[in-house]
Design an enzyme around this catalytic site. Structure first.
Site, short mmCIF file in Angstrom:
data_model
loop_
_atom_site.label_atom_id
_atom_site.label_comp_id
_atom_site.label_asym_id
_atom_site.label_seq_id
_atom_site.Cartn_x
_atom_site.Cartn_y
_atom_site.Cartn_z
N GLY A 195 48.33 37.31 62.24
CA GLY A 195 47.24 37.96 62.45
C GLY A 195 46.09 38.61 61.54
N LEU A 226 41.95 33.33 62.00
CA LEU A 226 41.24 32.75 63.06
C LEU A 226 41.48 33.26 64.71
CD1 LEU A 226 38.17 31.33 64.37
CD2 LEU A 226 39.96 29.75 64.25
N TYR A 256 53.67 18.03 60.57
CA TYR A 256 52.68 18.91 60.83
C TYR A 256 53.31 19.13 62.69
CZ TYR A 256 49.57 22.90 62.74
OH TYR A 256 48.84 23.16 63.49
N THR A 288 43.00 23.69 72.70
CA THR A 288 41.94 22.45 71.44
C THR A 288 41.20 23.08 70.59
OG1 THR A 288 40.91 22.99 73.42
CG2 THR A 288 41.68 20.81 73.95
N ASN A 289 40.28 22.65 70.50
CA ASN A 289 39.45 23.52 68.95
C ASN A 289 38.86 24.46 68.97
OD1 ASN A 289 39.07 20.05 67.99
ND2 ASN A 289 38.78 19.67 70.55
N VAL A 290 39.47 25.64 68.23
CA VAL A 290 39.30 26.71 67.76
C VAL A 290 37.61 26.95 67.46
CG1 VAL A 290 40.17 28.90 68.41
CG2 VAL A 290 41.42 26.82 68.90
N HIS A 342 37.38 22.62 59.48
CA HIS A 342 37.22 22.02 60.76
C HIS A 342 35.94 21.33 61.63
CE1 HIS A 342 42.16 23.99 62.20
NE2 HIS A 342 41.52 22.14 61.85
N LYS A 370 28.31 24.24 55.25
CA LYS A 370 27.51 22.57 55.18
C LYS A 370 25.31 23.75 55.51
CE LYS A 370 27.84 18.69 54.82
NZ LYS A 370 28.49 17.52 55.04
N ASP A 377 33.17 7.94 62.82
CA ASP A 377 33.00 9.17 63.42
C ASP A 377 34.62 9.74 64.06
OD1 ASP A 377 30.85 9.54 64.39
OD2 ASP A 377 30.57 7.90 66.41
#
Length: 327
Positions: free
Chosen positions: A10, A13, A144, A172-174, A187, A195, A278
């Site tokens: 909890g 993210l 995983y 999907t990508n959070v 991620h 960066k 990539d």
């Protein structure tokens, strides 16, 4: 009838995003807190869910009627490749303990969070809810991925044997506030945000690995939070459901980096290192099932969501999960 909703993991993210939505949406609204609801956002410090007794004690403490199960051992590509057994075993233990304790304590409903990495390595795109088990997951994270896949298997088994209302979601990508910004395991969005922040602070170039051409579907954590709340209240099927923006809302890594440069206000040297790999060009997932069930749902525009996420990171840099790299 009062409900106690326990959110495992909890303080991560997605957990923080659910808390934000519950606390800020109008009470009694579709995504807001309902009368008689009590929400508990549990962190790993309250109990090690790999341990059956500690899991039982956590449930005895809060006496939940519903669970949104987000807790997991997660990591980037390198960690997944190096510690396959750890990822398989720890996540299997966590998931088994949460589901079994939910069953033995008579919970009304459990929603578990899966991941698009559960999908087979060789699969026909776009991904949809019928393709999870049609082949083996990618070699790099099979520990995983198999542990997460087994949640779907377990949900069906609990339903068949006990009639349990256990289901799952596949985001999907959070990205969003309270993300993991540790450059070793983050991620793509939080890693690039961190960066770029360091490049601005230190007056160094901002170099993005790869060509910037790959496309991804990103979902804002606060939009995802609303979808979990919707699923808790309105979706009672055992079959998993993909939570994603549409295939037409894919963005390139270059678009992501451009938006981060703008949001951070970076004016230094900015380039792509095309000698770096990539990864997969695109991994589109279909959200047709979601849209057919939820009706009118407005996803936050990507640039607005990114601006809010960057603003949170800059304002909370000292408490953000950044690993050891501080400017």
């Amino acid at each position: 009838m009062s409900s106690v909703i326990l959110v495992t993991g909890g303080t991560g993210l997605v957990g923080k995003a659910i808390q934000h939505v519950i606390e800020t949406e109008p009470e009694g609204s579709r995504f807001g807190k309902r009368p008689g609801e009590k929400w508990i956002f549990a962190s790993s410090s309250e109990g090690d869910l790999r341990d059956a007794e500690q899991t039982k004690k956590l449930f005895e403490k809060y006496k939940p009627t519903h669970v949104i199960h987000l807790a997991a051992l997660v990591g980037g590509l390198f960690k997944n490749m190096k510690y396959k057994l750890t990822f398989l075993r720890d996540n299997t233990l966590i998931n088994d303990n949460v589901l079994w304790t939910s069953h033995t304590t008579g919970l009304k409903k459990v929603i578990s969070c899966l991941s698009t990495c559960v999908y087979p390595d060789k699969v026909e795109y776009p991904l949809d809810e019928t393709k999870i088990h049609v082949g083996l997951p990618h070699e790099s994270n099979f520990g995983y991925a198999h542990a997460k896949r087994m949640v779907d298997v377990a949900n069906h088994a609990y339903k068949d044997q006990f009639g349990s209302n256990f289901t799952s979601a596949i985001p999907t990508n959070v990205f969003g506030p309270h993300d993991n910004y540790d450059l070793e395991g983050a991620h793509v969005i939080p890693a690039l945000v961190h960066k770029c922040y360091l490049a601005k602070k230190n007056g160094t170039p901002f170099i993005v690995a790869g060509t910037g051409k790959p496309l991804r579907q990103f979902i804002y954590s606060r939009d995802l939070a609303k979808l979990f709340i919707w699923q808790l209240r309105e979706y009672d099927d055992v079959e998993p459901i993909i939570f994603s923006v549409g295939e037409d809302e894919e963005v390139s890594i270059k678009q992501v980096a451009d938006a981060i440069v703008k949001a951070i206000g970076f004016e230094g040297e900015y380039s792509f290192d095309s000698t770096k790999a990539d990864g997969q060009f695109r991994k589109p997932a279909s959200n047709k099932k979601l849209l057919s069930l939820i009706g009118d749902f407005q996803f936050t525009p990507f640039e607005q969501a990114l601006d809010e996420s960057v603003k949170w990171f800059v304002e909370n840099y000292d408490i953000a999960r950044t690993g050891n790299t501080k400017a």
